[in-house]
Design an enzyme around this catalytic site. Structure first.
Site, PDB file in Angstrom:
ATOM      1  N   SER A  94      34.121  89.261  32.614  1.00  0.00           N
ATOM      2  CA  SER A  94      33.033  88.820  33.498  1.00  0.00           C
ATOM      3  C   SER A  94      32.090  89.973  33.815  1.00  0.00           C
ATOM      4  N   GLY A 133      21.471  86.545  40.195  1.00  0.00           N
ATOM      5  CA  GLY A 133      21.499  85.607  41.315  1.00  0.00           C
ATOM      6  C   GLY A 133      20.714  84.344  41.024  1.00  0.00           C
ATOM      7  N   LEU A 134      21.445  83.305  40.636  1.00  0.00           N
ATOM      8  CA  LEU A 134      20.815  82.000  40.404  1.00  0.00           C
ATOM      9  C   LEU A 134      21.361  80.989  41.422  1.00  0.00           C
ATOM     10  N   THR A 135      22.688  80.925  41.543  1.00  0.00           N
ATOM     11  CA  THR A 135      23.342  79.917  42.390  1.00  0.00           C
ATOM     12  C   THR A 135      23.037  80.154  43.873  1.00  0.00           C
ATOM     13  N   SER A 141      25.379  73.435  40.384  1.00  0.00           N
ATOM     14  CA  SER A 141      25.175  72.823  39.064  1.00  0.00           C
ATOM     15  C   SER A 141      23.707  72.509  38.808  1.00  0.00           C
ATOM     16  N   LEU A 242      21.867  82.024  30.476  1.00  0.00           N
ATOM     17  CA  LEU A 242      23.216  81.453  30.567  1.00  0.00           C
ATOM     18  C   LEU A 242      23.855  81.327  29.186  1.00  0.00           C
ATOM     19  N   GLU A 366      29.268  79.304  35.097  1.00  0.00           N
ATOM     20  CA  GLU A 366      28.470  79.165  33.865  1.00  0.00           C
ATOM     21  C   GLU A 366      28.386  77.717  33.405  1.00  0.00           C
ATOM     22  N   THR A 368      29.966  73.912  35.000  1.00  0.00           N
ATOM     23  CA  THR A 368      31.325  73.382  35.095  1.00  0.00           C
ATOM     24  C   THR A 368      31.654  72.596  33.816  1.00  0.00           C
TER      25      THR A 368
HETATM   26  P1  TGC Z   1      16.431  70.395  31.956  1.00  0.00           P
HETATM   27  O1  TGC Z   1      15.223  69.573  32.317  1.00  0.00           O
HETATM   28  O2  TGC Z   1      17.568  69.741  31.272  1.00  0.00           O
HETATM   29  O3  TGC Z   1      15.963  71.630  31.078  1.00  0.00           O
HETATM   30  C1  TGC Z   1      14.771  72.338  31.299  1.00  0.00           C
HETATM   31  C2  TGC Z   1      14.414  72.946  29.962  1.00  0.00           C
HETATM   32  O4  TGC Z   1      15.368  73.944  29.636  1.00  0.00           O
HETATM   33  C3  TGC Z   1      16.026  73.594  28.406  1.00  0.00           C
HETATM   34  N1  TGC Z   1      17.418  74.011  28.540  1.00  0.00           N
HETATM   35  C4  TGC Z   1      17.841  75.141  27.989  1.00  0.00           C
HETATM   36  N2  TGC Z   1      17.219  76.036  27.209  1.00  0.00           N
HETATM   37  C5  TGC Z   1      17.927  77.094  26.805  1.00  0.00           C
HETATM   38  N3  TGC Z   1      19.207  77.272  27.153  1.00  0.00           N
HETATM   39  C6  TGC Z   1      19.870  76.391  27.941  1.00  0.00           C
HETATM   40  N4  TGC Z   1      21.145  76.612  28.276  1.00  0.00           N
HETATM   41  C7  TGC Z   1      19.181  75.263  28.395  1.00  0.00           C
HETATM   42  N5  TGC Z   1      19.500  74.207  29.182  1.00  0.00           N
HETATM   43  C8  TGC Z   1      18.413  73.445  29.256  1.00  0.00           C
HETATM   44  C9  TGC Z   1      15.832  72.112  28.250  1.00  0.00           C
HETATM   45  O5  TGC Z   1      15.915  71.745  26.897  1.00  0.00           O
HETATM   46  C10 TGC Z   1      14.427  71.951  28.805  1.00  0.00           C
HETATM   47  O6  TGC Z   1      13.534  72.416  27.833  1.00  0.00           O
HETATM   48  P2  TGC Z   1      12.087  71.746  27.660  1.00  0.00           P
HETATM   49  O7  TGC Z   1      11.447  72.534  26.574  1.00  0.00           O
HETATM   50  O8  TGC Z   1      12.348  70.320  27.306  1.00  0.00           O
HETATM   51  O9  TGC Z   1      11.402  71.884  28.981  1.00  0.00           O
HETATM   52  O10 TGC Z   1      16.867  71.159  33.260  1.00  0.00           O
HETATM   53  P3  TGC Z   1      17.710  70.653  34.456  1.00  0.00           P
HETATM   54  O11 TGC Z   1      17.147  71.293  35.686  1.00  0.00           O
HETATM   55  O12 TGC Z   1      17.848  69.169  34.439  1.00  0.00           O
HETATM   56  O13 TGC Z   1      19.126  71.365  34.206  1.00  0.00           O
HETATM   57  C11 TGC Z   1      19.969  71.026  33.246  1.00  0.00           C
HETATM   58  C12 TGC Z   1      21.376  71.628  33.469  1.00  0.00           C
HETATM   59  C13 TGC Z   1      22.162  70.821  34.465  1.00  0.00           C
HETATM   60  C14 TGC Z   1      22.036  71.576  32.117  1.00  0.00           C
HETATM   61  C15 TGC Z   1      21.294  73.089  33.946  1.00  0.00           C
HETATM   62  O14 TGC Z   1      20.743  73.151  35.182  1.00  0.00           O
HETATM   63  C16 TGC Z   1      22.610  73.785  33.946  1.00  0.00           C
HETATM   64  O15 TGC Z   1      23.005  74.376  32.941  1.00  0.00           O
HETATM   65  N6  TGC Z   1      23.378  73.788  35.096  1.00  0.00           N
HETATM   66  C17 TGC Z   1      24.584  74.568  35.254  1.00  0.00           C
HETATM   67  C18 TGC Z   1      24.307  75.757  36.155  1.00  0.00           C
HETATM   68  C19 TGC Z   1      24.967  77.003  35.670  1.00  0.00           C
HETATM   69  O16 TGC Z   1      25.515  77.094  34.598  1.00  0.00           O
HETATM   70  N7  TGC Z   1      24.869  78.067  36.470  1.00  0.00           N
HETATM   71  C20 TGC Z   1      25.383  79.319  36.074  1.00  0.00           C
HETATM   72  C21 TGC Z   1      25.053  80.379  37.090  1.00  0.00           C
HETATM   73  S1  TGC Z   1      25.390  82.039  36.504  1.00  0.00           S
HETATM   74  C22 TGC Z   1      27.089  82.106  36.504  1.00  0.00           C
HETATM   75  O17 TGC Z   1      27.802  81.210  36.765  1.00  0.00           O
HETATM   76  C23 TGC Z   1      27.628  83.417  36.101  1.00  0.00           C
HETATM   77  S2  TGC Z   1      29.324  83.533  36.067  1.00  0.00           S
HETATM   78  C24 TGC Z   1      29.409  84.804  35.001  1.00  0.00           C
HETATM   79  C25 TGC Z   1      30.645  85.535  34.898  1.00  0.00           C
HETATM   80  O18 TGC Z   1      31.164  86.111  35.914  1.00  0.00           O
HETATM   81  O19 TGC Z   1      31.123  85.663  33.737  1.00  0.00           O
HETATM   82  P1  FAD Z   2      28.745  71.900  42.490  1.00  0.00           P
HETATM   83  O1  FAD Z   2      27.497  71.939  41.679  1.00  0.00           O
HETATM   84  O2  FAD Z   2      28.602  71.575  43.933  1.00  0.00           O
HETATM   85  O3  FAD Z   2      29.765  70.895  41.818  1.00  0.00           O
HETATM   86  C1  FAD Z   2      30.926  70.399  42.505  1.00  0.00           C
HETATM   87  C2  FAD Z   2      31.631  69.410  41.581  1.00  0.00           C
HETATM   88  O4  FAD Z   2      30.747  68.321  41.272  1.00  0.00           O
HETATM   89  C3  FAD Z   2      32.026  70.034  40.237  1.00  0.00           C
HETATM   90  O5  FAD Z   2      33.233  69.478  39.808  1.00  0.00           O
HETATM   91  C4  FAD Z   2      30.902  69.584  39.315  1.00  0.00           C
HETATM   92  O6  FAD Z   2      31.304  69.513  37.955  1.00  0.00           O
HETATM   93  C5  FAD Z   2      30.608  68.190  39.866  1.00  0.00           C
HETATM   94  N1  FAD Z   2      29.250  67.760  39.556  1.00  0.00           N
HETATM   95  C6  FAD Z   2      28.069  68.307  39.965  1.00  0.00           C
HETATM   96  N2  FAD Z   2      27.033  67.637  39.447  1.00  0.00           N
HETATM   97  C7  FAD Z   2      27.559  66.632  38.697  1.00  0.00           C
HETATM   98  C8  FAD Z   2      27.000  65.599  37.900  1.00  0.00           C
HETATM   99  N3  FAD Z   2      25.679  65.460  37.749  1.00  0.00           N
HETATM  100  N4  FAD Z   2      27.853  64.756  37.284  1.00  0.00           N
HETATM  101  C9  FAD Z   2      29.218  64.893  37.396  1.00  0.00           C
HETATM  102  N5  FAD Z   2      29.790  65.854  38.127  1.00  0.00           N
HETATM  103  C10 FAD Z   2      28.961  66.711  38.770  1.00  0.00           C
HETATM  104  N6  FAD Z   2      26.380  82.021  39.898  1.00  0.00           N
HETATM  105  C11 FAD Z   2      25.387  82.914  39.662  1.00  0.00           C
HETATM  106  O7  FAD Z   2      24.205  82.600  39.776  1.00  0.00           O
HETATM  107  N7  FAD Z   2      25.672  84.192  39.286  1.00  0.00           N
HETATM  108  C12 FAD Z   2      26.942  84.637  39.158  1.00  0.00           C
HETATM  109  O8  FAD Z   2      27.154  85.805  38.807  1.00  0.00           O
HETATM  110  C13 FAD Z   2      28.011  83.729  39.425  1.00  0.00           C
HETATM  111  N8  FAD Z   2      29.308  84.153  39.362  1.00  0.00           N
HETATM  112  C14 FAD Z   2      30.309  83.309  39.785  1.00  0.00           C
HETATM  113  C15 FAD Z   2      31.606  83.799  39.891  1.00  0.00           C
HETATM  114  C16 FAD Z   2      32.636  82.973  40.357  1.00  0.00           C
HETATM  115  C17 FAD Z   2      34.007  83.527  40.519  1.00  0.00           C
HETATM  116  C18 FAD Z   2      32.362  81.627  40.642  1.00  0.00           C
HETATM  117  C19 FAD Z   2      33.458  80.698  41.093  1.00  0.00           C
HETATM  118  C20 FAD Z   2      31.067  81.128  40.538  1.00  0.00           C
HETATM  119  C21 FAD Z   2      30.028  81.973  40.119  1.00  0.00           C
HETATM  120  N9  FAD Z   2      28.695  81.528  40.071  1.00  0.00           N
HETATM  121  C22 FAD Z   2      27.677  82.398  39.797  1.00  0.00           C
HETATM  122  C23 FAD Z   2      28.374  80.177  40.514  1.00  0.00           C
HETATM  123  C24 FAD Z   2      28.674  79.101  39.475  1.00  0.00           C
HETATM  124  O9  FAD Z   2      27.768  79.116  38.436  1.00  0.00           O
HETATM  125  C25 FAD Z   2      28.695  77.758  40.209  1.00  0.00           C
HETATM  126  O10 FAD Z   2      29.853  77.763  41.014  1.00  0.00           O
HETATM  127  C26 FAD Z   2      28.697  76.580  39.263  1.00  0.00           C
HETATM  128  O11 FAD Z   2      27.463  76.483  38.585  1.00  0.00           O
HETATM  129  C27 FAD Z   2      28.996  75.253  39.982  1.00  0.00           C
HETATM  130  O12 FAD Z   2      28.270  75.136  41.151  1.00  0.00           O
HETATM  131  P2  FAD Z   2      29.015  74.748  42.535  1.00  0.00           P
HETATM  132  O13 FAD Z   2      30.171  75.633  42.697  1.00  0.00           O
HETATM  133  O14 FAD Z   2      27.966  74.752  43.591  1.00  0.00           O
HETATM  134  O15 FAD Z   2      29.557  73.294  42.320  1.00  0.00           O
END
Ligand code: TGC
Ligand code: FAD
Length: 387
Positions: A94, A133-135, A141, A242, A366, A368
């Site tokens: 990570s 910082g995104l979340t 999600s 991502l 990254e 769920t």
């Molecule tokens: P949506 O309307 O679907 O998409 C907007 C535009 O973006 C494109 N797109 C992507 N492009 C490149 N890479 C991706 N992964 C992409 N995902 C979507 C999409 O094709 C569209 O393009 P265009 O040209 O048509 O405009 O956007 P939405 O707002 O409805 O979101 C879609 C969704 C739910 C998939 C997205 O919000 C999402 O991936 N949610 C999950 C959030 C997440 O993963 N957060 C991570 C935070 S960082 C973290 O967790 C770090 S932990 C790291 C560690 O410790 O290892």
């Molecule tokens: P929520 O979005 O509230 O989801 C709760 C539950 O609902 C989940 O089971 C989910 O799958 C479900 N759910 C949500 N929407 C839907 C849907 N449309 N349909 C069906 N089910 C749905 N973020 C950063 O920006 N940077 C970081 O460096 C980072 N590091 C992290 C490190 C750790 C240890 C953890 C635990 C999280 C980290 N995150 C980071 C945040 C992480 O990306 C979020 O926790 C993740 O994207 C899910 O968001 P949430 O926890 O708010 O859950």
């Protein structure tokens, strides 16, 4: 003999000399410097900061980038490094995947020349730490709804908002923060110590205990306008970052699974019950067969994904599939390993339960498991279930 790993389909025979050497270096680092300290660090919830300069020296930070002090290795080598680091602990992978994929990669891809010169060499050497910082508390999600504001005031932007669940939050010298401006979502580099910027740890975690996870709070935090990433406009660049981290996770999960599988296999051969090694019982063999089958499928996935990424053709749906599959696979393997270990499986004297606990968070961050299901569902049907 050091760790060798399961390789039923002889993927090792497809590695070139350089890839083998990089993997060997990462393997030795994990065996000699991570595994001896990880149990203690996990128990007291400490990130082993002494490993940061070593990660830099070995070229593991932003390793797949070219120039600015980065190692410039190919995508397969980068994946192999992530696999090894997570064989040590998900928190070490990570750290490296956030620093490389979520901080260095966006600066490299969307940053100005000044931003690249200022940050990339130090981040590559491990002299500076970054976080992403995104979340936010109300937007996990669905980051498209983020509420952190950046309002222009002369040569500055004024940031207000909260980012939570941020990896490397309190260690970070620089935070890449995604905020809403009058021109849409933009990325900003916020330096430690900037007035109005506080970094705080999230306590009491039962998963990824070794990782530094926390909160970033911005209260009328003024940052120079030149700290905005000039080439990142809208949500899409943040989502593109991502992909880099999800790719690392897909590889890393294989490492966690291999650690658990090898541990369980060795235990099954040594542990005797009913006068026979437990590995001779069909139910234990079935577990091991299932573990090896799923590991092998996951290895093939990331191997091909690396080729596609090397050619610049890995799209976000392919990466989602690999993240989703491989993390679920690693969880299954870790759980089966823990079961094979019996009572010993619940202590930190063995690795399985630590990996099992870690993978709970890896399954959530990254994107769920469910979100990746919906990304695949949208790709298959053309119909979005998010909207
Ligand atoms: P949506 O309307 O679907 O998409 C907007 C535009 O973006 C494109 N797109 C992507 N492009 C490149 N890479 C991706 N992964 C992409 N995902 C979507 C999409 O094709 C569209 O393009 P265009 O040209 O048509 O405009 O956007 P939405 O707002 O409805 O979101 C879609 C969704 C739910 C998939 C997205 O919000 C999402 O991936 N949610 C999950 C959030 C997440 O993963 N957060 C991570 C935070 S960082 C973290 O967790 C770090 S932990 C790291 C560690 O410790 O290892
Ligand atoms: P929520 O979005 O509230 O989801 C709760 C539950 O609902 C989940 O089971 C989910 O799958 C479900 N759910 C949500 N929407 C839907 C849907 N449309 N349909 C069906 N089910 C749905 N973020 C950063 O920006 N940077 C970081 O460096 C980072 N590091 C992290 C490190 C750790 C240890 C953890 C635990 C999280 C980290 N995150 C980071 C945040 C992480 O990306 C979020 O926790 C993740 O994207 C899910 O968001 P949430 O926890 O708010 O859950």
């Amino acid at each position: 003999m050091g760790f060798r790993g399961a390789d039923l389909y002889e993927l090792d025979s497809l590695l070139n000399e350089e890839q083998r050497l990089i993997r060997k270096t990462a393997r030795e680092f994990v065996d000699e410097e991570v595994l001896p300290i990880i149990k203690g660090a996990f128990e007291v919830r400490r990130f082993p900061t002494e490993l940061i300069p070593r990660l830099g020296e070995l070229g593991f930070l932003g390793a797949n980038l070219e120039g600015y002090g980065a190692a410039g290795v190919d995508e397969l080598s980068y994946g192999l490094v992530m696999e090894e680091l997570e064989r040590g602990d998900s928190a070490i992978r990570s750290f490296a995947s956030v620093q490389g994929g979520l901080v260095m990669w966006p600066i490299y891809t969307f940053g100005s020349e000044e931003q690249k010169e200022r940050w990339l060499p130090r981040l590559a050497r491990g002299e500076a730490v970054g976080c992403f910082g995104l979340t936010e508390p109300e937007f996990g999600s669905n980051p498209g709804g983020l509420q952190t504001r950046a309002d222009r005031d002369g040569d500055y932007y004024v940031l207000n908002g909260v980012k939570t669940w941020i990896t490397n939050a309190t260690l970070a010298d620089v935070a890449l923060v995604w905020a809403r401006t009058d021109e849409g979502i933009r990325g900003f580099l916020v330096e430690r110590g900037t007035p109005g910027f506080t970094q705080a740890k999230i306590e009491h975690k039962m998963s990824l205990r070794t990782s530094d996870t926390g909160e970033l709070v911005f209260t009328d935090c003024r940052i120079p306008a030149e700290n905005m990433l000039p080439q990142a406009q809208g949500l899409k660049p943040a989502l593109m970052c991502l992909n880099q981290a999800r790719y690392s996770i897909a590889w890393g999960a294989v490492g966690a699974a291999l650690a658990c599988y090898e541990e369980a296999r060795a235990y099954a051969l040594e542990r005797v019950q009913f006068g026979r090694p437990i590995g001779s019982f069909q139910l234990i063999q079935e577990k091991l067969a299932e573990m090896l089958t799923e590991i092998t499928k996951a290895q093939l996935l990331v191997f091909r994904l690396a080729q596609l990424k090397e050619e610049g053709r890995a799209d976000h749906v392919q990466i989602s599939l690999a993240k989703r599959n491989n993390v679920a696979m690693a969880q299954m393997v870790a759980r089966s390993a823990r079961e094979i270990l019996g009572a010993n499986g619940i202590t930190l004297d063995y690795q399985a339960v630590r990996h099992l606990m870690n993978l709970e968070a890896v399954k959530t961050y990254e994107g769920t498991h469910e979100i990746h299901t919906l990304i695949l569902g949208e790709a298959i049907t053309g119909l979005s279930a998010f909207k």
